[in-house]
Design an enzyme around this catalytic site. Structure first.
Site, PDB file in Angstrom:
ATOM      1  N   PHE A 131     -15.152   4.139   7.445  1.00  0.00           N
ATOM      2  CA  PHE A 131     -13.793   4.472   7.006  1.00  0.00           C
ATOM      3  C   PHE A 131     -13.622   4.421   5.483  1.00  0.00           C
ATOM      4  O   PHE A 131     -12.519   4.593   4.983  1.00  0.00           O
ATOM      5  CB  PHE A 131     -12.773   3.541   7.677  1.00  0.00           C
ATOM      6  CG  PHE A 131     -13.004   2.075   7.453  1.00  0.00           C
ATOM      7  CD1 PHE A 131     -12.587   1.445   6.283  1.00  0.00           C
ATOM      8  CD2 PHE A 131     -13.645   1.308   8.416  1.00  0.00           C
ATOM      9  CE1 PHE A 131     -12.804   0.098   6.062  1.00  0.00           C
ATOM     10  CE2 PHE A 131     -13.884  -0.054   8.208  1.00  0.00           C
ATOM     11  CZ  PHE A 131     -13.453  -0.652   7.028  1.00  0.00           C
ATOM     12  N   LYS A 150       0.824  -1.213   0.000  1.00  0.00           N
ATOM     13  CA  LYS A 150       0.000   0.000   0.000  1.00  0.00           C
ATOM     14  C   LYS A 150       0.862   1.269   0.000  1.00  0.00           C
ATOM     15  O   LYS A 150       2.071   1.211   0.282  1.00  0.00           O
ATOM     16  CB  LYS A 150      -0.940  -0.052   1.218  1.00  0.00           C
ATOM     17  CG  LYS A 150      -1.927  -1.227   1.176  1.00  0.00           C
ATOM     18  CD  LYS A 150      -2.902  -1.183   2.351  1.00  0.00           C
ATOM     19  CE  LYS A 150      -3.900  -2.326   2.284  1.00  0.00           C
ATOM     20  NZ  LYS A 150      -4.915  -2.244   3.384  1.00  0.00           N
ATOM     21  N   TYR A 208     -12.673  -1.633  -3.336  1.00  0.00           N
ATOM     22  CA  TYR A 208     -13.133  -1.690  -1.951  1.00  0.00           C
ATOM     23  C   TYR A 208     -14.647  -1.497  -1.818  1.00  0.00           C
ATOM     24  O   TYR A 208     -15.128  -1.134  -0.745  1.00  0.00           O
ATOM     25  CB  TYR A 208     -12.373  -0.674  -1.097  1.00  0.00           C
ATOM     26  CG  TYR A 208     -10.968  -1.125  -0.741  1.00  0.00           C
ATOM     27  CD1 TYR A 208     -10.760  -2.207   0.126  1.00  0.00           C
ATOM     28  CD2 TYR A 208      -9.846  -0.489  -1.246  1.00  0.00           C
ATOM     29  CE1 TYR A 208      -9.478  -2.630   0.464  1.00  0.00           C
ATOM     30  CE2 TYR A 208      -8.557  -0.908  -0.915  1.00  0.00           C
ATOM     31  CZ  TYR A 208      -8.389  -1.980  -0.061  1.00  0.00           C
ATOM     32  OH  TYR A 208      -7.128  -2.407   0.286  1.00  0.00           O
ATOM     33  N   ASN A 257      -1.995   0.218   6.742  1.00  0.00           N
ATOM     34  CA  ASN A 257      -1.461  -1.042   7.267  1.00  0.00           C
ATOM     35  C   ASN A 257      -0.604  -1.841   6.275  1.00  0.00           C
ATOM     36  O   ASN A 257      -0.545  -3.052   6.324  1.00  0.00           O
ATOM     37  CB  ASN A 257      -2.588  -1.895   7.867  1.00  0.00           C
ATOM     38  CG  ASN A 257      -3.674  -2.226   6.869  1.00  0.00           C
ATOM     39  OD1 ASN A 257      -3.549  -1.923   5.696  1.00  0.00           O
ATOM     40  ND2 ASN A 257      -4.719  -2.868   7.334  1.00  0.00           N
ATOM     41  N   THR A 269      -5.370  -7.007  10.770  1.00  0.00           N
ATOM     42  CA  THR A 269      -5.636  -5.716  10.127  1.00  0.00           C
ATOM     43  C   THR A 269      -5.027  -4.564  10.916  1.00  0.00           C
ATOM     44  O   THR A 269      -4.425  -3.654  10.351  1.00  0.00           O
ATOM     45  CB  THR A 269      -7.167  -5.502  10.009  1.00  0.00           C
ATOM     46  OG1 THR A 269      -7.742  -6.646   9.380  1.00  0.00           O
ATOM     47  CG2 THR A 269      -7.492  -4.258   9.213  1.00  0.00           C
ATOM     48  N   HIS A 312      -2.127  -5.439   1.505  1.00  0.00           N
ATOM     49  CA  HIS A 312      -3.428  -6.090   1.341  1.00  0.00           C
ATOM     50  C   HIS A 312      -3.191  -7.566   1.079  1.00  0.00           C
ATOM     51  O   HIS A 312      -2.211  -7.931   0.428  1.00  0.00           O
ATOM     52  CB  HIS A 312      -4.169  -5.491   0.132  1.00  0.00           C
ATOM     53  CG  HIS A 312      -5.326  -6.330  -0.330  1.00  0.00           C
ATOM     54  ND1 HIS A 312      -6.532  -6.330   0.322  1.00  0.00           N
ATOM     55  CD2 HIS A 312      -5.439  -7.213  -1.352  1.00  0.00           C
ATOM     56  CE1 HIS A 312      -7.347  -7.177  -0.295  1.00  0.00           C
ATOM     57  NE2 HIS A 312      -6.710  -7.726  -1.319  1.00  0.00           N
ATOM     58  N   ARG A 370      -2.360 -14.470   4.580  1.00  0.00           N
ATOM     59  CA  ARG A 370      -3.010 -13.719   5.674  1.00  0.00           C
ATOM     60  C   ARG A 370      -2.228 -13.922   6.978  1.00  0.00           C
ATOM     61  O   ARG A 370      -2.095 -12.994   7.779  1.00  0.00           O
ATOM     62  CB  ARG A 370      -4.465 -14.161   5.851  1.00  0.00           C
ATOM     63  CG  ARG A 370      -5.363 -13.896   4.641  1.00  0.00           C
ATOM     64  CD  ARG A 370      -5.857 -12.494   4.505  1.00  0.00           C
ATOM     65  NE  ARG A 370      -6.744 -12.073   5.579  1.00  0.00           N
ATOM     66  CZ  ARG A 370      -7.453 -10.947   5.543  1.00  0.00           C
ATOM     67  NH1 ARG A 370      -7.362 -10.123   4.500  1.00  0.00           N
ATOM     68  NH2 ARG A 370      -8.228 -10.605   6.541  1.00  0.00           N
ATOM     69  N   GLU A 414      -9.775 -10.185  -7.652  1.00  0.00           N
ATOM     70  CA  GLU A 414      -8.823  -9.075  -7.466  1.00  0.00           C
ATOM     71  C   GLU A 414      -7.639  -9.183  -8.435  1.00  0.00           C
ATOM     72  O   GLU A 414      -7.173  -8.174  -8.977  1.00  0.00           O
ATOM     73  CB  GLU A 414      -8.346  -9.054  -6.014  1.00  0.00           C
ATOM     74  CG  GLU A 414      -9.464  -8.691  -5.048  1.00  0.00           C
ATOM     75  CD  GLU A 414      -9.113  -8.913  -3.591  1.00  0.00           C
ATOM     76  OE1 GLU A 414      -9.998  -8.660  -2.742  1.00  0.00           O
ATOM     77  OE2 GLU A 414      -7.979  -9.331  -3.276  1.00  0.00           O
ATOM     78  N   ARG A 427       2.666  -6.714   8.806  1.00  0.00           N
ATOM     79  CA  ARG A 427       1.998  -5.520   9.364  1.00  0.00           C
ATOM     80  C   ARG A 427       2.628  -5.102  10.689  1.00  0.00           C
ATOM     81  O   ARG A 427       2.761  -3.914  10.968  1.00  0.00           O
ATOM     82  CB  ARG A 427       0.499  -5.769   9.495  1.00  0.00           C
ATOM     83  CG  ARG A 427      -0.210  -5.641   8.143  1.00  0.00           C
ATOM     84  CD  ARG A 427      -1.641  -6.106   8.204  1.00  0.00           C
ATOM     85  NE  ARG A 427      -2.394  -5.719   7.011  1.00  0.00           N
ATOM     86  CZ  ARG A 427      -3.559  -6.253   6.682  1.00  0.00           C
ATOM     87  NH1 ARG A 427      -4.094  -7.204   7.441  1.00  0.00           N
ATOM     88  NH2 ARG A 427      -4.187  -5.859   5.596  1.00  0.00           N
TER      89      ARG A 427
HETATM   90  P1  ATP Z   1      -7.074  -5.831   3.349  1.00  0.00           P
HETATM   91  O1  ATP Z   1      -8.410  -6.122   2.708  1.00  0.00           O
HETATM   92  O2  ATP Z   1      -6.492  -4.491   2.919  1.00  0.00           O
HETATM   93  O3  ATP Z   1      -6.106  -6.968   3.199  1.00  0.00           O
HETATM   94  P2  ATP Z   1      -8.106  -6.686   5.870  1.00  0.00           P
HETATM   95  O4  ATP Z   1      -8.755  -7.772   5.087  1.00  0.00           O
HETATM   96  O5  ATP Z   1      -7.201  -7.081   6.984  1.00  0.00           O
HETATM   97  O6  ATP Z   1      -7.294  -5.699   4.916  1.00  0.00           O
HETATM   98  P3  ATP Z   1     -10.630  -5.302   5.835  1.00  0.00           P
HETATM   99  O7  ATP Z   1     -11.647  -5.468   6.904  1.00  0.00           O
HETATM  100  O8  ATP Z   1     -10.842  -5.966   4.518  1.00  0.00           O
HETATM  101  O9  ATP Z   1      -9.204  -5.706   6.459  1.00  0.00           O
HETATM  102  O10 ATP Z   1     -10.437  -3.735   5.606  1.00  0.00           O
HETATM  103  C1  ATP Z   1      -9.853  -3.239   4.421  1.00  0.00           C
HETATM  104  C2  ATP Z   1      -8.943  -2.091   4.761  1.00  0.00           C
HETATM  105  O11 ATP Z   1      -9.721  -1.003   5.265  1.00  0.00           O
HETATM  106  C3  ATP Z   1      -7.928  -2.366   5.875  1.00  0.00           C
HETATM  107  O12 ATP Z   1      -6.780  -3.031   5.444  1.00  0.00           O
HETATM  108  C4  ATP Z   1      -7.619  -0.967   6.338  1.00  0.00           C
HETATM  109  O13 ATP Z   1      -6.727  -0.315   5.418  1.00  0.00           O
HETATM  110  C5  ATP Z   1      -8.991  -0.311   6.270  1.00  0.00           C
HETATM  111  N1  ATP Z   1      -9.700  -0.448   7.542  1.00  0.00           N
HETATM  112  C6  ATP Z   1     -10.288  -1.544   8.033  1.00  0.00           C
HETATM  113  N2  ATP Z   1     -10.852  -1.324   9.227  1.00  0.00           N
HETATM  114  C7  ATP Z   1     -10.611  -0.030   9.507  1.00  0.00           C
HETATM  115  C8  ATP Z   1     -10.924   0.825  10.587  1.00  0.00           C
HETATM  116  N3  ATP Z   1     -11.633   0.394  11.638  1.00  0.00           N
HETATM  117  N4  ATP Z   1     -10.507   2.104  10.527  1.00  0.00           N
HETATM  118  C9  ATP Z   1      -9.819   2.564   9.458  1.00  0.00           C
HETATM  119  N5  ATP Z   1      -9.476   1.806   8.394  1.00  0.00           N
HETATM  120  C10 ATP Z   1      -9.873   0.538   8.416  1.00  0.00           C
HETATM  121 MG    MG Z   2      -9.923  -7.406   3.355  1.00  0.00          MG
END
Ligand code: ATP
Ligand code: MG
Length: 138
Positions: free
Chosen positions: A58, A10, A50, A113, A92, A116, A86, A127, A103
């Site tokens: 968010f 990212k 997204y 973070n 996350t 992805h 993962r 994706e 991370r």
């Molecule tokens: P990713 O999909 O990026 O691999 P993830 O699967 O761990 O991350 P998701 O729940 O899919 O988490 O959320 C997608 C992205 O949205 C997160 O990686 C983060 O950048 C952002 N995000 C998620 N939760 C929050 C939150 N509570 N506040 C701010 N940003 C958030």
């Molecule tokens: Mg995700």
């Protein structure tokens, strides 16, 4: 079950100079890079990628963040790729990520973070196809 997952390094991790260190962790963990590019998401790209989070508070911040600078996107191959990747990237929220995870090492906070990782085989395929054409996958 497929053996592929999709990842992005990212904008925070790219800006902080962590591309090389992250790719080293990924390849050392046994993932083979089958597609890769250095690119920047448009607003439309990020909103589409997204879209599942559209109703979350968010979402706007997430789209803003993901478009603010270049990323590295890649398709990775390994047995059990989705789950193993993962595990390699960690939770996350980096504050909750296990020691040694990408991370934990390189993320700034829950929104910025570092990486992805796809959350299912189905999403890995969707994706990967969003970012790469067939002729860009080796
Ligand atoms: P990713 O999909 O990026 O691999 P993830 O699967 O761990 O991350 P998701 O729940 O899919 O988490 O959320 C997608 C992205 O949205 C997160 O990686 C983060 O950048 C952002 N995000 C998620 N939760 C929050 C939150 N509570 N506040 C701010 N940003 C958030
Ligand atoms: Mg995700």
């Amino acid at each position: 079950m497929t053996n592929r997952t999709f990842t992005m390094i990212k904008p925070d991790a790219v800006a902080n100079g962590h591309i090389g260190a992250i790719l080293e962790k990924v390849t050392s963990a046994g993932f083979k890079i089958v597609a890769m590019k250095y690119t920047q998401l448009s607003r439309r790209d990020a909103e589409k990628f997204y879209a599942i989070h559209k109703e979350r508070p968010f979402y706007g911040e997430l789209v803003q963040f993901m478009t603010r600078g270049p990323i590295v996107s890649a398709i990775l191959e390994k047995d059990n790729a989705v789950d193993d990747f993962r595990a390699l990237i960690g939770a996350t929220n980096p504050a909750e990520a296990a020691e040694g995870t990408i991370r934990k090492l390189f993320a700034t906070n829950i929104s910025e973070n570092a990486v992805h990782g796809s959350d299912s085989d189905e999403n890995a395929a969707i994706e990967g196809a969003f970012h790469f054409s067939g002729r860009e996958i080796y």
